[in-house]
Write a protein that holds these residues in place. Structure first.
Motif, PDB file in Angstrom:
ATOM      1  N   PHE A  79       6.837  62.260  54.649  1.00 49.48           N
ATOM      2  CA  PHE A  79       6.330  62.480  56.002  1.00 49.48           C
ATOM      3  C   PHE A  79       7.405  62.163  57.036  1.00 49.48           C
ATOM      4  N   ARG A  80       8.235  61.173  56.734  1.00 52.38           N
ATOM      5  CA  ARG A  80       9.312  60.805  57.648  1.00 52.38           C
ATOM      6  C   ARG A  80      10.269  61.975  57.854  1.00 52.38           C
ATOM      7  N   GLN A  81      10.617  62.670  56.786  1.00 49.38           N
ATOM      8  CA  GLN A  81      11.514  63.819  56.889  1.00 49.38           C
ATOM      9  C   GLN A  81      10.846  64.972  57.618  1.00 49.38           C
ATOM     10  N   GLN A  82       9.573  65.202  57.323  1.00 50.77           N
ATOM     11  CA  GLN A  82       8.827  66.264  57.990  1.00 50.77           C
ATOM     12  C   GLN A  82       8.727  66.005  59.489  1.00 50.77           C
ATOM     13  N   LEU A  83       8.557  64.739  59.840  1.00 52.39           N
ATOM     14  CA  LEU A  83       8.365  64.382  61.235  1.00 52.39           C
ATOM     15  C   LEU A  83       9.593  64.696  62.079  1.00 52.39           C
ATOM     16  N   LEU A  84      10.784  64.513  61.519  1.00 47.06           N
ATOM     17  CA  LEU A  84      12.002  64.746  62.289  1.00 47.06           C
ATOM     18  C   LEU A  84      12.062  66.160  62.859  1.00 47.06           C
ATOM     19  N   SER A  85      11.766  67.148  62.026  1.00 48.38           N
ATOM     20  CA  SER A  85      11.821  68.530  62.493  1.00 48.38           C
ATOM     21  C   SER A  85      10.759  68.789  63.555  1.00 48.38           C
ATOM     22  N   GLN A  86       9.599  68.135  63.432  1.00 49.77           N
ATOM     23  CA  GLN A  86       8.550  68.309  64.431  1.00 49.77           C
ATOM     24  C   GLN A  86       8.956  67.703  65.767  1.00 49.77           C
ATOM     25  N   LEU A  87       9.626  66.551  65.716  1.00 50.34           N
ATOM     26  CA  LEU A  87      10.047  65.892  66.946  1.00 50.34           C
ATOM     27  C   LEU A  87      11.085  66.714  67.695  1.00 50.34           C
ATOM     28  N   GLU A  88      11.820  67.550  66.978  1.00 50.89           N
ATOM     29  CA  GLU A  88      12.834  68.392  67.622  1.00 50.89           C
ATOM     30  C   GLU A  88      12.226  69.597  68.316  1.00 50.89           C
ATOM     31  N   SER A  89      10.984  69.904  68.009  1.00 52.80           N
ATOM     32  CA  SER A  89      10.347  71.090  68.593  1.00 52.80           C
ATOM     33  C   SER A  89       9.181  70.757  69.512  1.00 52.80           C
ATOM     34  N   ALA A  90       8.704  69.516  69.506  1.00 53.63           N
ATOM     35  CA  ALA A  90       7.566  69.143  70.346  1.00 53.63           C
ATOM     36  C   ALA A  90       7.682  67.671  70.754  1.00 53.63           C
ATOM     37  N   PRO A  91       7.255  67.316  71.965  1.00 51.78           N
ATOM     38  CA  PRO A  91       7.350  65.932  72.454  1.00 51.78           C
ATOM     39  C   PRO A  91       6.242  65.046  71.898  1.00 51.78           C
ATOM     40  N   LEU A  92       6.339  64.711  70.627  1.00 44.72           N
ATOM     41  CA  LEU A  92       5.284  63.963  69.949  1.00 44.72           C
ATOM     42  C   LEU A  92       5.428  62.455  70.082  1.00 44.72           C
ATOM     43  N   GLY A  93       6.654  61.949  70.303  1.00 49.39           N
ATOM     44  CA  GLY A  93       6.823  60.510  70.391  1.00 49.39           C
ATOM     45  C   GLY A  93       8.220  60.061  70.027  1.00 49.39           C
ATOM     46  N   VAL A  94       8.335  58.802  69.593  1.00 51.26           N
ATOM     47  CA  VAL A  94       9.630  58.192  69.281  1.00 51.26           C
ATOM     48  C   VAL A  94       9.576  57.548  67.903  1.00 51.26           C
ATOM     49  N   VAL A  95      10.750  57.316  67.317  1.00 52.85           N
ATOM     50  CA  VAL A  95      10.848  56.592  66.049  1.00 52.85           C
ATOM     51  C   VAL A  95      11.781  55.409  66.262  1.00 52.85           C
ATOM     52  N   PHE A  96      11.626  54.381  65.435  1.00 49.23           N
ATOM     53  CA  PHE A  96      12.443  53.195  65.640  1.00 49.23           C
ATOM     54  C   PHE A  96      12.509  52.326  64.393  1.00 49.23           C
ATOM     55  N   GLU A  97      13.496  51.446  64.388  1.00 54.03           N
ATOM     56  CA  GLU A  97      13.634  50.420  63.365  1.00 54.03           C
ATOM     57  C   GLU A  97      13.150  49.095  63.949  1.00 54.03           C
ATOM     58  N   SER A  98      12.602  48.226  63.115  1.00 53.75           N
ATOM     59  CA  SER A  98      12.135  46.936  63.607  1.00 53.75           C
ATOM     60  C   SER A  98      12.038  45.924  62.479  1.00 53.75           C
ATOM     61  N   GLU A  99      12.277  44.659  62.827  1.00 55.83           N
ATOM     62  CA  GLU A  99      12.127  43.568  61.873  1.00 55.83           C
ATOM     63  C   GLU A  99      10.844  42.777  62.116  1.00 55.83           C
ATOM     64  N   LEU A 100      10.091  43.150  63.149  1.00 57.06           N
ATOM     65  CA  LEU A 100       8.852  42.443  63.455  1.00 57.06           C
ATOM     66  C   LEU A 100       7.760  42.808  62.452  1.00 57.06           C
ATOM     67  N   THR A 101       6.787  41.924  62.317  1.00 59.79           N
ATOM     68  CA  THR A 101       5.643  42.229  61.470  1.00 59.79           C
ATOM     69  C   THR A 101       4.804  43.314  62.147  1.00 59.79           C
ATOM     70  N   VAL A 102       4.039  44.025  61.356  1.00 63.23           N
ATOM     71  CA  VAL A 102       3.216  45.092  61.905  1.00 63.23           C
ATOM     72  C   VAL A 102       2.254  44.549  62.959  1.00 63.23           C
ATOM     73  N   GLU A 103       1.639  43.410  62.690  1.00 66.16           N
ATOM     74  CA  GLU A 103       0.677  42.859  63.637  1.00 66.16           C
ATOM     75  C   GLU A 103       1.333  42.506  64.964  1.00 66.16           C
TER      76      GLU A 103
END
Length: 288
Positions: A79-103
């Protein structure tokens, strides 16, 4: 407006970047696509993908299907790979790296949604890919880091290309705690001008062949777009059509006839004025 200042600041705060090869999370806007939620559910059937609404626990909770979701993609390579191509064609959001816990991410990112103004009911869509670079550029350093640190490294496609931003405290995100943050009306107005700067950079690249005789094409395009906004044209499509007129007839075309008369016609809607000006035969005007 100082074109050089706005463009240089934006390019420093959120420089051009390559498409991210790795990232941990995404903030996606469900309202931006009718199929996005279905795609997330489909991916969950064969990958370890998890997601949470950032509207949960806020005054917008009942409208969660039209709001942002935090998606954990660490175990969802497909899904991560699929999402990249979608982000290039539509303003769906942002992606990021993080060391914080999900909560911790959920709590602090949700808190940022309410940080736009002092009163209740104001939503700050800081994850809007077309506006995140302008917003970051308009904020003072302390506020900028308050937005960036939860993610450490951010990537987004602004409609022209990929951009990225890195938190100063990169590598030490686990110690970050949420603090109140308020984005003022003045900063939001400044962000609009930085948005023009970003559009100018993208259009200057796109129309590079037509701007070879122009000194500082990005600055020239910025000033042309600001001229369009001053004439009442605010929509992206209108701005690009105005820019094409400036390239064809010269930057001073609004002061020349018959363009000047057309612009002053209150009986025509903005789109109709553009159409009328576009039908004007090309004249031998300088492009600078």
């Amino acid at each position: 407006m100082d074109a050089a200042h706005y463009i240089a600041t934006l390019e420093c705060v959120a420089p051009r970047a390559s498409a991210p090869e790795t990232y941990d999370y995404a903030i996606l806007e469900l309202a931006a696509s009718d199929n996005l939620l279905a795609q997330i559910y489909s991916a969950m059937s064969h990958e370890r993908l998890q997601w949470w609404s950032l509207f949960e626990g806020t005054e917008w909770q009942d409208a969660w299907e039209n709001g942002p979701v935090l998606v954990d993609l660490r175990n969802a390579a497909g899904f991560r790979q699929q999402l990249l191509s979608q982000l290039e064609s539509a303003p769906l959001g942002v992606v990021f790296e993080s060391e914080l816990t999900v909560e911790t991410l959920r709590q602090n990112l949700a808190a940022r949604l309410c940080g736009s103004q002092a009163g209740a009911g104001h939503l700050l869509r800081f994850y809007e890919p077309r506006m995140i670079a302008p917003l970051l550029s308009a904020l003072v350093e302390q506020k900028r880091q308050a937005l960036l640190v939860p993610g450490c490294r951010w990537y987004w496609h602004d409609g022209h290309g990929w951009r990225g931003a890195v938190a100063i405290e990169d590598g030490h995100c686990g110690s970050w705690e949420s603090e109140p943050m308020l984005v003022t009306q003045q900063e939001l107005r400044e962000a609009e001008v930085y948005w023009v700067a970003g559009e100018a950079c993208g259009y200057a690249d796109h129309y590079a062949k037509a701007l070879t005789s122009v000194e500082s094409p990005k600055h020239w395009v910025f000033n042309s777009l600001q001229s369009a906004r001053g004439a009442g044209f605010q929509k992206t499509g209108h701005l690009e059509r105005w820019l094409r007129l400036a390239i064809q007839h010269g930057a001073d075309f609004p002061r020349l006839e018959p363009f000047r008369s057309t612009l002053s016609r209150d009986d025509l809607a903005l789109t109709e004025r553009l159409t009328a000006m576009e039908s004007t035969p090309e004249k031998s005007h300088a492009n600078a």
